[in-house]
Design a protein around this motif. Structure first.
Motif: not given
Length: 176
Positions: A20-21, A45-47, A52-53, A173-174
């Protein structure tokens, strides 16, 4: 967007939120505005950090107050979760009504329905009445048949092999 469809990413395999992302990131690259509402998620979470970036055109919203998994929660905590999920769902409807987004991702909404924090009927009614120009993506295990019937695209993630089976825990990260 002329015609927004309904997409579903479901199943017991890994990658539903990631898929979805991925659609959302692709859409932002083409000038669309994306909102993702995460149900039953409260951990870092990493996502979240990545999104945000990337852009102001891909916003993530969370309403969860608890940090436990649903099956670990007390009845009182489950009631708090129910209120949070209803608040999140109402916010999703408001976002669509304002017309400020092109794609709405309802991440883990299937689990919210499965755990009876939202009803299948209310989610189906929303999908039937959503604005025609908004794409809606729903994720999570246990997609009800009623949702599958309304969807234009359904992808089932099926596990073949997973490191968890070897005792390897989720890795930062995974997996998160």
């Amino acid at each position: 967007m002329k015609k927004g469809l309904v997409q579903v990413y479901t199943g017991n395999g890994k990658g539903k939120t990631t898929a979805a992302i991925g659609v959302g990131v692709r859409a932002v690259g083409r000038g669309y505005k994306v909102a993702m509402i995460q149900f039953l998620k409260s951990m870092d979470t990493g996502e979240l950090r990545s999104l945000e970036r990337i852009s102001n055109d891909f916003k993530v919203y969370r309403f969860e107050e608890a940090s436990k998994f649903f099956w670990e929660a007390s009845d009182e905590e489950k009631e708090i979760m129910r209120r949070c999920e209803h608040k999140a769902f109402e916010f999703a409807k408001e976002l669509c009504a304002k017309g400020e987004i092109d794609i709405l991702i309802l991440d883990e909404i299937m689990l919210a329905m499965y755990n009876k924090l939202l009803t299948v009927d209310e989610v189906c009614e929303f999908l039937k009445s959503k604005p025609d120009n908004i794409e809606v993506i729903l994720t999570g295990r246990y997609a009800p048949q009623e949702i599958l019937d309304l969807a234009d695209l359904v992808t089932e993630m099926k596990p073949i092999k997973h490191p968890f089976e070897k005792g390897i825990p989720a890795r930062e990260g995974i997996e998160f």
